[in-house]
Design an enzyme around this catalytic site. Sequence first.
Site, PDB file in Angstrom:
ATOM      1  N   GLU A 102      11.114   5.095  10.241  1.00 26.04           N
ATOM      2  CA  GLU A 102      11.028   6.025   8.666  1.00 26.04           C
ATOM      3  C   GLU A 102      12.554   4.512   8.218  1.00 26.04           C
ATOM      4  O   GLU A 102      13.243   4.375   9.410  1.00 26.04           O
ATOM      5  CB  GLU A 102      11.368   7.354   7.949  1.00 26.04           C
ATOM      6  CG  GLU A 102      11.209   7.806   7.491  1.00 26.04           C
ATOM      7  CD  GLU A 102      11.540   9.607   6.747  1.00 26.04           C
ATOM      8  OE1 GLU A 102      11.981   9.146   6.059  1.00 26.04           O
ATOM      9  OE2 GLU A 102      11.057  10.014   7.971  1.00 26.04           O
ATOM     10  N   ASP A 129       8.071   3.021   7.284  1.00 27.79           N
ATOM     11  CA  ASP A 129       7.760   3.958   6.554  1.00 27.79           C
ATOM     12  C   ASP A 129       9.157   3.676   5.886  1.00 27.79           C
ATOM     13  O   ASP A 129      10.136   4.396   5.972  1.00 27.79           O
ATOM     14  CB  ASP A 129       7.544   5.899   6.746  1.00 27.79           C
ATOM     15  CG  ASP A 129       7.794   6.194   5.192  1.00 27.79           C
ATOM     16  OD1 ASP A 129       7.724   5.907   4.359  1.00 27.79           O
ATOM     17  OD2 ASP A 129       6.650   7.622   5.600  1.00 27.79           O
ATOM     18  N   HIS A 183      11.991   5.749   1.426  1.00 33.85           N
ATOM     19  CA  HIS A 183      13.364   5.677   0.672  1.00 33.85           C
ATOM     20  C   HIS A 183      13.705   4.780  -0.383  1.00 33.85           C
ATOM     21  O   HIS A 183      15.016   4.460  -0.320  1.00 33.85           O
ATOM     22  CB  HIS A 183      13.879   6.639   1.138  1.00 33.85           C
ATOM     23  CG  HIS A 183      13.485   8.380   0.923  1.00 33.85           C
ATOM     24  ND1 HIS A 183      13.346   8.969  -0.132  1.00 33.85           N
ATOM     25  CD2 HIS A 183      12.578   8.753   1.665  1.00 33.85           C
ATOM     26  CE1 HIS A 183      12.638   9.966  -0.223  1.00 33.85           C
ATOM     27  NE2 HIS A 183      11.620   9.950   1.509  1.00 33.85           N
ATOM     28  N   ASN A 234      13.953  12.022  -6.957  1.00 33.67           N
ATOM     29  CA  ASN A 234      13.248  10.749  -6.106  1.00 33.67           C
ATOM     30  C   ASN A 234      12.934   9.546  -6.635  1.00 33.67           C
ATOM     31  O   ASN A 234      13.204   8.894  -6.633  1.00 33.67           O
ATOM     32  CB  ASN A 234      12.378  11.296  -4.513  1.00 33.67           C
ATOM     33  CG  ASN A 234      12.811  12.241  -4.481  1.00 33.67           C
ATOM     34  OD1 ASN A 234      13.545  12.833  -3.636  1.00 33.67           O
ATOM     35  ND2 ASN A 234      11.805  13.123  -3.903  1.00 33.67           N
ATOM     36  N   LYS A 282       8.520   7.970  -5.437  1.00 30.75           N
ATOM     37  CA  LYS A 282       9.731   7.361  -5.504  1.00 30.75           C
ATOM     38  C   LYS A 282      10.386   6.426  -6.659  1.00 30.75           C
ATOM     39  O   LYS A 282      10.844   6.632  -8.046  1.00 30.75           O
ATOM     40  CB  LYS A 282      10.926   7.452  -4.159  1.00 30.75           C
ATOM     41  CG  LYS A 282       9.759   9.086  -3.732  1.00 30.75           C
ATOM     42  CD  LYS A 282      10.361   9.535  -2.508  1.00 30.75           C
ATOM     43  CE  LYS A 282       9.470   9.788  -1.495  1.00 30.75           C
ATOM     44  NZ  LYS A 282       8.902  11.093  -1.546  1.00 30.75           N
ATOM     45  N   SER A 310      14.544  11.129   4.907  1.00 28.90           N
ATOM     46  CA  SER A 310      14.609  11.361   3.756  1.00 28.90           C
ATOM     47  C   SER A 310      15.286  12.662   3.350  1.00 28.90           C
ATOM     48  O   SER A 310      15.471  13.046   2.696  1.00 28.90           O
ATOM     49  CB  SER A 310      12.710  12.298   3.233  1.00 28.90           C
ATOM     50  OG  SER A 310      12.487  12.791   4.920  1.00 28.90           O
ATOM     51  N   HIS A 362       9.604  11.860   8.555  1.00 26.07           N
ATOM     52  CA  HIS A 362       8.368  13.197   8.004  1.00 26.07           C
ATOM     53  C   HIS A 362       7.545  13.488   8.313  1.00 26.07           C
ATOM     54  O   HIS A 362       7.124  13.162   9.017  1.00 26.07           O
ATOM     55  CB  HIS A 362       8.237  11.938   6.581  1.00 26.07           C
ATOM     56  CG  HIS A 362       8.189  12.765   5.464  1.00 26.07           C
ATOM     57  ND1 HIS A 362       6.701  13.177   5.192  1.00 26.07           N
ATOM     58  CD2 HIS A 362       8.984  13.211   4.444  1.00 26.07           C
ATOM     59  CE1 HIS A 362       7.041  13.637   3.841  1.00 26.07           C
ATOM     60  NE2 HIS A 362       7.800  13.863   3.625  1.00 26.07           N
TER      61      HIS A 362
END
Length: 389
Positions: free
Chosen positions: A174, A203, A206, A45, A237, A178, A131
Amino acid sequence: MRERLRSRIEKIREKGNYREIRYVKPVSDTTIEYEGREYLNLCSNSYLSLHAHPQVIEAAKAAVDEYGAGTCSSRSISGSIELYRILEKEIAAFKGYPGGLVFSTGYMANMGVVATLTEERDVIFSDELNHSSLIDSMRLSRAKKVIFRHRDLNDLEEKLKKEQAKGVRFVISESVFSMDGDIAPIAGFMELKKKYGFLFILDDAHGTGVFGPTGRGGAESFGLNAHMDVEMATFGKSFGSFGAFALGDGIVIEYLINRARTFMYTTALSPATLAASIASVRLIREDPSFRNQLWDNIEYMRSRLVSAGFDLKDSVGPIIPIVVGDDAKAVEMQHILMEEGVFIQAVRPPTVAPGTSRLRLTVVRSFTGNEMDVALDALRYGGQKVGII
Ligand code: PMP
């Protein structure tokens, strides 16, 4: 107890979901050694490969020399060394928020934010593919939980119409998912927010460092940088380090400092970790070439995978799901890739929904053309063997 655990482990094995830890050693920015053989790491990641950047490594080393190996207590006691202040100031400024608070992991940041800010009279609306750390944070919360279909604004709107709250309504998503690599309709959430008046928690684990014209994350790619009520992301990440942060209004941060148990009751991060994160924030802020190189690699991999006949679903960035479906077939493809020198893990339930077992590959900045070609050859070969292309 032992019997009960044994029988449960047997069931996990029967379902083909048994997990074993694989101990590895980094060899280069992109390769790892496992059981005496070198593999290309196709599941890191560290999208911008900053974990291996000389400036990040040097910053970590210098912090150990200056501050020692550990912080010796929780942040509330005596662990909040100056590096925390610098990191919080710089990450909040980078993402455009008035306040920021560093947590020890993204898991803990989500637990802290969601469980602390929500109350019994509240309702939380959560994307079905959020997540596990968000799912667990909702388990800790006393608020009512409503799950809406993945990225489905119509479903969310229907549910917002039905579910009123005596207290506050929260929507949680998110930015970049993910396991699927697809992006949430953040602009759509903001429209619904105007209409129905909820608080939005994003969130951006990523998204930060990768998405948006200046790498400020998923929201920036919709022109909505710093518009969230609370935004979190992790340093584990694209920053290539460890730890996480929550951003928002000063009052939100003040409340979290006073009430978030995952902030209060845990040892502060090590000086090396904090210094590495500070160095990474600066590199991401000041040098767009990391992001540009990453996106060149993403383009290279994605276009060739599509030409080879892979269905990349709705993924858009460095996370590429190769959905195989059947658990055993996903594991078979994993083994084929490992034989070809490509390190990857099959992702199976409960991490993903039954019947959607997959290989989740990630593209990173420091892949060479040759390394990507090796990965592509192995993926084509494996994909044909298990019959998905
Ligand atoms: N949120 C998302 C979307 C994640 O993918 C992860 C990490 N897998 C986390 C939170 C947790 O972050 P950390 O690894 O820092 O605990």
